[in-house]
Design an enzyme around this catalytic site. Structure first.
Site, PDB file in Angstrom:
ATOM      1  N   SER A  98       0.812  -1.218   0.000  1.00  0.00           N
ATOM      2  CA  SER A  98       0.000   0.000   0.000  1.00  0.00           C
ATOM      3  C   SER A  98       0.843   1.264   0.000  1.00  0.00           C
ATOM      4  O   SER A  98       0.326   2.359  -0.221  1.00  0.00           O
ATOM      5  CB  SER A  98      -0.903   0.028   1.234  1.00  0.00           C
ATOM      6  OG  SER A  98      -0.093   0.065   2.410  1.00  0.00           O
ATOM      7  N   PRO A 124       1.953  13.356  13.485  1.00  0.00           N
ATOM      8  CA  PRO A 124       1.971  12.847  12.107  1.00  0.00           C
ATOM      9  C   PRO A 124       0.653  12.215  11.673  1.00  0.00           C
ATOM     10  O   PRO A 124       0.256  12.360  10.510  1.00  0.00           O
ATOM     11  CB  PRO A 124       3.113  11.828  12.101  1.00  0.00           C
ATOM     12  CG  PRO A 124       3.374  11.505  13.534  1.00  0.00           C
ATOM     13  CD  PRO A 124       2.984  12.713  14.317  1.00  0.00           C
ATOM     14  N   ASN A 125      -0.037  11.535  12.605  1.00  0.00           N
ATOM     15  CA  ASN A 125      -1.301  10.885  12.243  1.00  0.00           C
ATOM     16  C   ASN A 125      -2.499  11.819  12.364  1.00  0.00           C
ATOM     17  O   ASN A 125      -3.277  11.983  11.418  1.00  0.00           O
ATOM     18  CB  ASN A 125      -1.534   9.644  13.113  1.00  0.00           C
ATOM     19  CG  ASN A 125      -0.574   8.517  12.795  1.00  0.00           C
ATOM     20  OD1 ASN A 125       0.495   8.433  13.384  1.00  0.00           O
ATOM     21  ND2 ASN A 125      -0.950   7.654  11.858  1.00  0.00           N
ATOM     22  N   ASP A 126      -2.641  12.437  13.513  1.00  0.00           N
ATOM     23  CA  ASP A 126      -3.841  13.225  13.789  1.00  0.00           C
ATOM     24  C   ASP A 126      -3.889  14.528  12.995  1.00  0.00           C
ATOM     25  O   ASP A 126      -4.978  15.002  12.659  1.00  0.00           O
ATOM     26  CB  ASP A 126      -3.935  13.534  15.289  1.00  0.00           C
ATOM     27  CG  ASP A 126      -4.148  12.277  16.126  1.00  0.00           C
ATOM     28  OD1 ASP A 126      -4.671  11.291  15.570  1.00  0.00           O
ATOM     29  OD2 ASP A 126      -3.764  12.280  17.312  1.00  0.00           O
ATOM     30  N   SER A 134      -3.186   6.008   3.742  1.00  0.00           N
ATOM     31  CA  SER A 134      -2.181   5.610   2.748  1.00  0.00           C
ATOM     32  C   SER A 134      -2.855   5.101   1.482  1.00  0.00           C
ATOM     33  O   SER A 134      -2.327   5.251   0.372  1.00  0.00           O
ATOM     34  CB  SER A 134      -1.267   4.525   3.318  1.00  0.00           C
ATOM     35  OG  SER A 134      -0.618   4.981   4.486  1.00  0.00           O
ATOM     36  N   ASN A 135      -4.040   4.521   1.655  1.00  0.00           N
ATOM     37  CA  ASN A 135      -4.728   3.884   0.535  1.00  0.00           C
ATOM     38  C   ASN A 135      -5.261   4.869  -0.494  1.00  0.00           C
ATOM     39  O   ASN A 135      -5.559   4.481  -1.632  1.00  0.00           O
ATOM     40  CB  ASN A 135      -5.870   3.006   1.054  1.00  0.00           C
ATOM     41  CG  ASN A 135      -5.384   1.912   1.965  1.00  0.00           C
ATOM     42  OD1 ASN A 135      -4.174   1.709   2.118  1.00  0.00           O
ATOM     43  ND2 ASN A 135      -6.308   1.185   2.560  1.00  0.00           N
ATOM     44  N   THR A 181      13.496  -2.661 -47.450  1.00  0.00           N
ATOM     45  CA  THR A 181      12.493  -3.462 -46.763  1.00  0.00           C
ATOM     46  C   THR A 181      13.112  -4.826 -46.525  1.00  0.00           C
ATOM     47  O   THR A 181      13.824  -5.344 -47.381  1.00  0.00           O
ATOM     48  CB  THR A 181      11.208  -3.596 -47.598  1.00  0.00           C
ATOM     49  OG1 THR A 181      11.513  -4.216 -48.854  1.00  0.00           O
ATOM     50  CG2 THR A 181      10.576  -2.236 -47.856  1.00  0.00           C
ATOM     51  N   HIS A 182      12.885  -5.398 -45.348  1.00  0.00           N
ATOM     52  CA  HIS A 182      13.535  -6.668 -44.958  1.00  0.00           C
ATOM     53  C   HIS A 182      15.056  -6.520 -44.941  1.00  0.00           C
ATOM     54  O   HIS A 182      15.776  -7.502 -45.138  1.00  0.00           O
ATOM     55  CB  HIS A 182      13.144  -7.810 -45.898  1.00  0.00           C
ATOM     56  CG  HIS A 182      11.675  -8.035 -46.005  1.00  0.00           C
ATOM     57  ND1 HIS A 182      10.981  -8.878 -45.162  1.00  0.00           N
ATOM     58  CD2 HIS A 182      10.756  -7.509 -46.859  1.00  0.00           C
ATOM     59  CE1 HIS A 182       9.690  -8.869 -45.497  1.00  0.00           C
ATOM     60  NE2 HIS A 182       9.536  -8.040 -46.521  1.00  0.00           N
ATOM     61  N   LYS A 318      38.638   3.055 -33.592  1.00  0.00           N
ATOM     62  CA  LYS A 318      37.252   2.592 -33.710  1.00  0.00           C
ATOM     63  C   LYS A 318      36.317   3.543 -32.966  1.00  0.00           C
ATOM     64  O   LYS A 318      36.580   3.934 -31.835  1.00  0.00           O
ATOM     65  CB  LYS A 318      37.114   1.185 -33.145  1.00  0.00           C
ATOM     66  CG  LYS A 318      35.823   0.488 -33.518  1.00  0.00           C
ATOM     67  CD  LYS A 318      35.879  -0.985 -33.095  1.00  0.00           C
ATOM     68  CE  LYS A 318      34.707  -1.777 -33.658  1.00  0.00           C
ATOM     69  NZ  LYS A 318      33.422  -1.320 -33.141  1.00  0.00           N
ATOM     70  N   ASN A 320      32.115   4.034 -32.075  1.00  0.00           N
ATOM     71  CA  ASN A 320      30.843   3.308 -32.061  1.00  0.00           C
ATOM     72  C   ASN A 320      29.649   4.250 -31.922  1.00  0.00           C
ATOM     73  O   ASN A 320      29.787   5.369 -31.423  1.00  0.00           O
ATOM     74  CB  ASN A 320      30.831   2.294 -30.907  1.00  0.00           C
ATOM     75  CG  ASN A 320      31.896   1.230 -31.079  1.00  0.00           C
ATOM     76  OD1 ASN A 320      32.247   0.874 -32.197  1.00  0.00           O
ATOM     77  ND2 ASN A 320      32.414   0.726 -29.967  1.00  0.00           N
TER      78      ASN A 320
END
Length: 462
Positions: A98, A124-126, A134-135, A181-182, A318, A320
């Site tokens: 969650s 923090p909660n209240d 959280s959901n 093509t191809h 070389k 790349n």
């Protein structure tokens, strides 16, 4: 001085680093999930800050939260929203499905900061989590952070890439090459026409992502624990949407169905699918550049990409195609992320999806990677490549497939015989066609003119 302090939650007391802004619930998550070392990305944390600021403001306006505490929470939350204190969010991506640990991490950090901004302690909660769960916070943060990255980073990068492609194509108008093509020789095309196909892919990707915005801008906030809105003021969702829109600069609204918004992540799956389609487009463009750049002697050698770094630790000289290769790896990662998001989206069990942190991490990583890759592709590959006109012209002159234009005049079988003879003898197709058909060289040169053939239509018709 002690390196730790004691913090308490509903399960008891434990030790937290003395300099941590978070509290006991965050520490429990740190202890419980030492899994990957990956933490949720900055845009997600910024979104949590905006959510907490908008929620506090809404609760003050609804006369549910003390104005002084609400103001302190908003001040602290906006610090998070601007990217401060990111080191205070240590919870692993692979945590409770969650995202409760990350929600509480934000609640604890903001409460700690806010307590220093007012004369009253902030809980923090209240207080910080008032009218929230959280959901509904975490699904809201997924939509909000994805929408912000889309607007601030990905869409601007894609527009930049399209402009780069179009500008380069315009500079190469009239330059004709052998189509393929191809991976085999085909009818001629203008290089600008091929590049218009790239531009079209990016344009469609932009349109698809923009079309997802209405769903992405719908927020779960107000659904609380299961979608019923328990402990939430009836006017909170609408008020929150107004406040979060003002803070984010986006036009956001409550989800049409809060049960749906909590239980599923179909919109994240949708957006990820659009990102996967974009990844496929970038992979195609990067691969075309690699093929055209191949060689320079034993490959196609049609273009020369900008030399950016030595290409080998053992082969001197070389060079790349490093930018296209990096873009291809980004595309592979995004395609893998989409698979994980798809599995995550399947785990909406009853009233809640339980793979939310995984979905958030992968979706934001895909957006961020694609934005960076698009800009690098534009600036260090497309804008800077050079065309080897001599190689292109030589291959075009030898291309027996040009005889396709004679099909309406002499028929497929005779045209095929001319093509095979020209290929076997290594001669220009116009010379062989003149011998076989008895048509004049000038007439055939006009019918087989590569520039004319790139315009379509039936050759030889009035």
């Amino acid at each position: 001085m002690s390196q730790f302090r004691s913090e308490q939650d509903s399960m008891g007391t434990l030790q937290v680093p003395a300099d941590a802004l978070y509290g006991a619930q965050t520490q429990r998550a740190v202890d419980n999930f030492p899994i990957s070392g990956l933490t949720l990305p900055e845009p997600f944390i910024r979104a949590l800050g905006l959510i907490k600021a908008a929620a506090a403001q809404s609760n003050v306006e609804l006369r549910l939260l003390n104005a002084e505490i609400g103001s302190a929470i908003r001040q602290a939350a906006m610090e998070i929203a601007t990217g401060k204190h990111l080191q205070q969010f240590p919870v692993d991506v692979f945590q409770t499905g969650s995202g409760t640990s990350s929600n509480m991490n934000a609640n604890e950090v903001i409460a700690h900061l806010a307590s220093g901004y007012c004369a009253q302690p902030v809980d923090p909660n209240d207080h910080v989590n008032m009218g929230q769960s959280s959901n509904d916070v975490i699904p809201t943060a997924i939509h909000l952070s994805a929408a912000m990255v889309l607007d601030e980073s990905l869409l601007p990068a894609l527009h930049h890439l399209q402009v780069s492609i179009d500008s380069k194509a315009h500079s190469l108008e009239g330059l004709i090459k052998t189509g393929r093509t191809h991976l085999m020789d085909a009818m001629p095309v203008q290089l600008s026409q091929s590049m218009s196909g790239w531009s079209g892919q990016i344009q469609l990707a932009i349109r698809r992502l923009e079309a997802s915005r209405p769903r992405l801008h719908q927020l779960a906030q107000g659904g609380s624990a299961v979608g019923t809105g328990i402990n939430v003021h009836p006017d909170f969702s609408a008020r929150f949407a107004q406040n979060i829109s003002a803070l984010s600069g986006l036009t956001l609204q409550p989800a049409d169905n809060l049960f749906c918004a909590l239980a599923c992540q179909d919109t994240a799956v949708e957006v990820s699918g659009q990102l996967k389609a974009l990844a496929c487009a970038l992979l195609k463009i990067a691969n075309d550049l690699r093929w055209m750049n191949s060689g320079p002697l034993a490959g196609l050698g049609e273009i020369e990409l900008q030399a950016l770094q030595p290409g080998s630790s053992i082969m001197p000289g070389k060079v790349n195609p490093v930018i296209p290769e990096a873009v291809m790896m980004v595309a592979a990662q995004v395609i893998g992320n989409d698979a994980a998001i798809t599995v995550g989206g399947q785990h909406g069990n009853f009233e809640l999806n339980v793979m939310l942190p995984l979905i958030a991490h992968n979706l934001l990583q895909s957006e961020t990677l694609l934005a960076s890759a698009a800009r690098q592709l534009a600036d260090k590959a497309i804008a800077t490549f050079r065309v080897n006109e001599s190689n292109i012209s030589a291959a075009l002159a030898r291309n027996p497939i040009l005889v396709t234009a004679l099909n309406p005049i002499i028929g497929y079988q005779k045209a095929a015989a001319i093509a095979k003879q020209a290929y076997a003898q290594g001669r220009p197709v116009v010379d062989v066609a003149a011998e076989v058909t008895g048509m004049s060289h000038d007439e055939l040169a006009q019918l087989l003119d590569p520039a004319r053939l790139t315009q379509g239509g039936i050759q030889g018709s009035s």
